[in-house]
Design an enzyme around this catalytic site. Structure first.
Site, mmCIF file in Angstrom:
data_model
loop_
_atom_site.group_PDB
_atom_site.id
_atom_site.type_symbol
_atom_site.label_atom_id
_atom_site.label_comp_id
_atom_site.label_asym_id
_atom_site.label_seq_id
_atom_site.Cartn_x
_atom_site.Cartn_y
_atom_site.Cartn_z
ATOM 1 N N HIS A 270 0.841 -1.186 0.000
ATOM 2 C CA HIS A 270 0.000 0.000 0.000
ATOM 3 C C HIS A 270 0.885 1.248 0.000
ATOM 4 C CE1 HIS A 270 -3.926 -1.994 1.653
ATOM 5 N NE2 HIS A 270 -3.412 -2.645 0.640
ATOM 6 N N GLU B 257 1.174 3.845 2.062
ATOM 7 C CA GLU B 257 1.813 4.318 3.293
ATOM 8 C C GLU B 257 3.119 3.590 3.596
ATOM 9 O OE1 GLU B 257 -2.740 4.679 3.937
ATOM 10 O OE2 GLU B 257 -1.319 3.406 2.848
ATOM 11 N N TRP C 8 -11.234 14.852 -37.208
ATOM 12 C CA TRP C 8 -11.587 14.756 -35.782
ATOM 13 C C TRP C 8 -12.613 15.828 -35.472
ATOM 14 C CZ3 TRP C 8 -9.894 10.588 -33.345
ATOM 15 C CH2 TRP C 8 -8.736 9.968 -33.784
ATOM 16 N N GLY D 274 -25.026 2.575 -31.621
ATOM 17 C CA GLY D 274 -25.820 1.392 -31.284
ATOM 18 C C GLY D 274 -25.548 0.890 -29.882
#
Length: 368
Positions: free
Chosen positions: A52, A54, A175, A300
């Site tokens: 993790h 820490e 685009w 769709g």
């Protein structure tokens, strides 16, 4: 709150954002260790079975942790799971203050981390601005949604012209939005656990379905790419199959297919009116422990997800352009609604201007 305190907390959010899309079923957490106002260790949650955030930050700080302050984007983990409790590592390191704005919604933690730290004599500071609290909550919104529903938070991403078109009448779509918006989409892809598209998009656009950096290099995300393909038509030389990373190929029950690559897995889903039962697809992602999914698909499949009531969030990029024409397609196909009162409605809206394009985001208002 001092500016230094705020900056250290903001740094944990930046770190956690780097881990999004890569660590499910864990939430992505960022942590920093601070001594005499200087960051001496940083950490980001690793994928299972790694560490993790820490303990990573504490290890990076080395022998300078005694008397230091630990900042983390989420309450420290407090139980023995795949990884040992982060609270034990924090206590053993001699940290005197922990700064974290929100509790972990996991019932196995849910305040227990803060309580364990306080019982050990460590000061727990929860102070943060409203903006920071919201940022911390957004970092784990998929994790929280999965805890509550056992399904990922599903986002529908759209890109349209100002008059609601996704292509011209001839099918030209590259685009509509600008390059800055497209970069933002790649960042969204990087931060999602699963990216979903349909066979029509695969055959027509030949996408890679990967997140890429500014130089065009894949970032190794998302964790899973999903192709909804009722009749099993994906070609063995599809461009997305040449990219590293797992592909989930969803076909209709009774369709006999063979995985074209070692990294392709097959889900045989039930059919509704001859089309894939999309709820089964989302359930499968939830079973895999994935927290977030983003749909980038043609009209769709996008419309089918809307009609199946499987969308939780919408991210709509709107370009300041008019395409026009009754034959130019819109972003959603399907039957649609007959009564405006049935319209899908968004709440908690935000909007961001991206070099002239507008990104509108909101959450689907759920009606019982």
């Amino acid at each position: 709150m001092s500016s230094q305190h705020a900056a250290h907390l903001d740094r944990t959010f930046e770190l956690a954002e780097q881990g999004l899309g890569g660590v499910a079923p864990r939430p992505s957490v960022g942590a920093v260790v601070v001594s005499e106002g200087v960051i001496i260790g940083e950490g980001i949650t690793e994928p299972r079975p790694g560490r993790h955030a820490e303990p990573i930050a504490l290890a990076a700080a080395g022998d300078k942790t005694r008397g230091a302050t630990l900042y983390c984007s989420l309450e420290p983990h407090a139980f023995q799971g795949v990884a040992p409790p982060c609270t034990e590592a924090i206590i053993a390191a001699g940290i005197t203050t922990v700064v974290s704005p929100i509790e972990d919604p996991n019932p196995s933690v849910s305040g227990n981390g803060f309580r364990q730290l306080k019982a050990a004599g460590i000061e727990v500071v929860r102070s943060a601005t409203n903006q920071q609290i919201r940022r911390a909550e957004l970092l784990i919104e998929g994790f929280t949604h999965h805890l509550n529903t056992r399904r990922p938070l599903v986002t529908l991403k759209l890109a349209t012209s100002l008059d609601g078109k996704i292509a011209t009448r001839t099918g030209d779509s590259q685009w509509i939005t600008n390059s800055s918006s497209r970069s933002r989409v790649h960042e969204m892809r990087r931060q999602t656990d699963a990216l979903i598209t349909g066979i029509g998009t695969v055959l027509t656009d030949k996408p890679r379905l990967t997140a890429r950096d500014s130089d065009g290099n894949p970032t190794g995300r998302p964790l899973l790419r999903v192709v909804v393909d009722t009749h099993g038509r994906i070609p063995a030389d599809a461009r997305l199959l040449q990219e590293p990373g797992e592909v989930l190929w969803v076909v209709g029950e009774g369709i006999d297919v063979t995985a074209p690559t070692d990294s392709t897995s097959i889900q045989k889903a039930g059919l509704i009116d001859g089309k894939i039962n999309l709820a089964e697809v989302i359930d499968e992602l939830g079973t895999r422990g994935l927290h977030t999914a983003m749909i980038e698909a043609g009209a769709g499949l996008a419309g089918a997800f809307i009609e199946a009531n499987l969308i939780d969030k919408v991210s709509a990029f709107i370009a300041p352009k008019f395409i026009g024409g009754t034959e130019a397609p819109g972003p959603l196909a399907g039957t649609g609604i007959s009564d405006i009162g049935e319209a899908l409605t968004l709440e908690n809206l935000t909007h961001t201007v991206i070099d002239g394009d507008i990104l509108v985001e909101g959450y689907v208002l759920k009606v019982d």
